[in-house]
Design a protein around this motif. Sequence first.
Motif, mmCIF file in Angstrom:
data_model
loop_
_atom_site.group_PDB
_atom_site.id
_atom_site.type_symbol
_atom_site.label_atom_id
_atom_site.label_comp_id
_atom_site.label_asym_id
_atom_site.label_seq_id
_atom_site.Cartn_x
_atom_site.Cartn_y
_atom_site.Cartn_z
ATOM 1 N N TYR A 82 74.622 45.036 -2.963
ATOM 2 C CA TYR A 82 73.311 44.662 -3.495
ATOM 3 C C TYR A 82 72.184 44.861 -2.474
ATOM 4 N N ARG A 83 72.512 45.538 -1.377
ATOM 5 C CA ARG A 83 71.524 45.921 -0.361
ATOM 6 C C ARG A 83 70.745 44.708 0.157
ATOM 7 N N ILE A 84 71.489 43.691 0.555
ATOM 8 C CA ILE A 84 70.901 42.468 1.083
ATOM 9 C C ILE A 84 71.188 42.397 2.579
ATOM 10 N N GLU A 85 70.142 42.264 3.359
ATOM 11 C CA GLU A 85 70.281 42.239 4.810
ATOM 12 C C GLU A 85 70.424 40.806 5.319
ATOM 13 N N VAL A 86 71.220 40.655 6.384
ATOM 14 C CA VAL A 86 71.334 39.385 7.101
ATOM 15 C C VAL A 86 71.042 39.670 8.570
ATOM 16 N N PRO A 87 70.695 38.644 9.360
ATOM 17 C CA PRO A 87 70.428 38.875 10.777
ATOM 18 C C PRO A 87 71.578 39.594 11.472
ATOM 19 N N VAL A 88 71.249 40.398 12.452
ATOM 20 C CA VAL A 88 72.250 41.210 13.155
ATOM 21 C C VAL A 88 73.374 40.344 13.714
ATOM 22 N N ALA A 89 73.028 39.203 14.304
ATOM 23 C CA ALA A 89 74.043 38.329 14.896
ATOM 24 C C ALA A 89 74.994 37.781 13.830
ATOM 25 N N VAL A 90 74.464 37.489 12.647
ATOM 26 C CA VAL A 90 75.300 36.975 11.569
ATOM 27 C C VAL A 90 76.197 38.081 11.028
ATOM 28 N N ARG A 91 75.658 39.272 10.892
ATOM 29 C CA ARG A 91 76.486 40.398 10.452
ATOM 30 C C ARG A 91 77.634 40.632 11.427
ATOM 31 N N ALA A 92 77.346 40.517 12.727
ATOM 32 C CA ALA A 92 78.392 40.697 13.741
ATOM 33 C C ALA A 92 79.486 39.645 13.580
ATOM 34 N N GLN A 93 79.090 38.416 13.248
ATOM 35 C CA GLN A 93 80.084 37.361 13.048
ATOM 36 C C GLN A 93 80.932 37.625 11.800
ATOM 37 N N LEU A 94 80.298 38.151 10.763
ATOM 38 C CA LEU A 94 81.063 38.514 9.573
ATOM 39 C C LEU A 94 82.038 39.650 9.889
ATOM 40 N N GLU A 95 81.572 40.633 10.625
ATOM 41 C CA GLU A 95 82.423 41.780 10.949
ATOM 42 C C GLU A 95 83.594 41.385 11.839
ATOM 43 N N SER A 96 83.392 40.405 12.718
ATOM 44 C CA SER A 96 84.467 39.965 13.617
ATOM 45 C C SER A 96 85.391 38.937 12.969
ATOM 46 N N GLY A 97 84.980 38.387 11.816
ATOM 47 C CA GLY A 97 85.771 37.340 11.166
ATOM 48 C C GLY A 97 85.481 35.951 11.691
ATOM 49 N N ALA A 98 84.460 35.819 12.533
ATOM 50 C CA ALA A 98 84.150 34.518 13.131
ATOM 51 C C ALA A 98 83.685 33.498 12.085
ATOM 52 N N LEU A 99 83.211 33.969 10.943
ATOM 53 C CA LEU A 99 82.731 33.065 9.902
ATOM 54 C C LEU A 99 83.759 32.883 8.783
ATOM 55 N N GLU A 100 85.036 33.129 9.106
ATOM 56 C CA GLU A 100 86.066 33.025 8.080
ATOM 57 C C GLU A 100 86.250 31.576 7.623
ATOM 58 N N THR A 101 86.569 31.418 6.359
ATOM 59 C CA THR A 101 86.761 30.106 5.736
ATOM 60 C C THR A 101 88.232 29.685 5.780
ATOM 61 N N PRO A 102 88.520 28.384 5.643
ATOM 62 C CA PRO A 102 89.919 27.928 5.587
ATOM 63 C C PRO A 102 90.640 28.504 4.370
ATOM 64 N N LYS A 103 91.864 28.967 4.588
ATOM 65 C CA LYS A 103 92.620 29.665 3.543
ATOM 66 C C LYS A 103 93.636 28.744 2.854
ATOM 67 N N PRO A 104 94.199 29.186 1.712
ATOM 68 C CA PRO A 104 95.108 28.336 0.944
ATOM 69 C C PRO A 104 96.305 27.803 1.727
ATOM 70 N N ALA A 105 96.776 28.534 2.710
ATOM 71 C CA ALA A 105 97.950 28.077 3.467
ATOM 72 C C ALA A 105 97.608 27.088 4.568
ATOM 73 N N ASP A 106 96.339 26.814 4.766
ATOM 74 C CA ASP A 106 95.920 25.928 5.856
ATOM 75 C C ASP A 106 96.460 24.516 5.620
ATOM 76 N N VAL A 107 97.067 23.930 6.656
ATOM 77 C CA VAL A 107 97.673 22.602 6.535
ATOM 78 C C VAL A 107 96.635 21.521 6.271
ATOM 79 N N VAL A 108 95.365 21.822 6.508
ATOM 80 C CA VAL A 108 94.324 20.818 6.315
ATOM 81 C C VAL A 108 94.243 20.366 4.859
ATOM 82 N N PHE A 109 94.733 21.201 3.929
ATOM 83 C CA PHE A 109 94.658 20.865 2.512
ATOM 84 C C PHE A 109 95.911 20.159 1.993
ATOM 85 N N LYS A 110 96.871 19.894 2.863
ATOM 86 C CA LYS A 110 98.130 19.267 2.444
ATOM 87 C C LYS A 110 97.850 17.873 1.874
ATOM 88 N N GLY A 111 98.375 17.621 0.698
ATOM 89 C CA GLY A 111 98.211 16.315 0.066
ATOM 90 C C GLY A 111 96.905 16.131 -0.676
#
Length: 442
Positions: free
Chosen positions: A232-261
Amino acid sequence: MSASRTAPNPRTAPREFLEHLYRVAVERALPLASMGPYLPKPPKGRTLVFGAGKAGGSMAQALEALWPADAPLSGLVVTRYGHIPPRPEGLAQRIELVEAAHPVPDAAGEKAAARILALTEGLTADDLVLCLISGGGSSVLTLPAEGLTLEDKQRVNQQLLESGAGIGEMNCVRKHLSRIKGGRLAAACAPAQVVTLTISDVPGDDPAIIASGPTVPDASTCADALAILGRYRIEVPVAVRAQLESGALETPKPADVVFKGHATHLIATPQQSLEAAAAAARAAGLEAHILSDEMEGESREVGKVHAALARAVALRGEPFAKPCVILSGGETTVTIRPRQPGQPKGRGGRAGEFCMGLAGALMGQPGVWALAADTDGIDGVEDNAGAFVTPDTLARAEAAGCKLAAHLDRNDAYGYFDAIGDLLVTGPTHTNVNDFRALLIL
């Protein structure tokens, strides 16, 4: 008008009958009637309540009414401006309610999100967190990722809203640009037990999409978010794009133990509301057909498809015999057209845009009436829930000097239907199971 009273006669009062079906659908989604069976027992420790969304106020009040009076209860819930319902007489307030902006976030939403995150500090395994989540939570609960300002988040959000992106796409981006969405709130609550009670406003009822899933695992990735931003041709700040590209902004996934119970319960869904409306239509002596509660696509185009079906029923009795009611739900989208020089700004939302597409394609078909409205009572950012379409909509609009093509060109459904008195204005309904559409064919 209360949905509990006798239904108007669909043949002599078709508009009133359609509004009755809408009210029935909305009442089915109110939390007080549906929350009780999903509540856990009070814990050994504290019970904290966090919440976000257009139904946040009514969900908090329902919980206060249903939770044992002698059991401690406190917390913070954020809802849209003007969406806190009147407090029932005698109901003690135990949960703080605050308001913030929707659909574009503001500083009040950012402050509320920061406060909620701060309240998670010091939770223990003996504590219970009840999360009350409903549509609209993505906007009113906003806490930008590191390197992203509120102004950046507002710009990205506005561009997503105008792009025609689907709700799943928008919320994928929102999750990865947040410090509280995409399961991060649940992670912050560890080691407390987390029970999420949610009202669905999304096709498919996926809790990970509703309000961008602050308390549930997220299977989407930074790469997915980048792909959507690129699409959709939406720009974000360069530093934020770098974090997305590196995976630094990844979210907790279904296998994460934090969701147990943890537990998640859908206490109201679009399908349940459509079924309630269908039952009300049948009680009035009409056949009722639910097409789907998951319809997506460009609003005006979905309107055209509904018109083709309605004309086939009206003219040939296929695929349904008349008289009947055809119902559908979901979340369509509106792509904002570029404004021409000197052209007035259009007003309106998904429901109104659907109705313009429907009216144009019906071409004044006799015997067909329709209502499309958002179940939260607000179509886009206007004061109407939606609009009616009648056999003489086009003729009355022409007489009022309104050209359908011109209003479509500038996405001005509000102006079109306001000129002929065909807006449905309900005020906030204090729930949200998304689009409601009903076609009455006699």
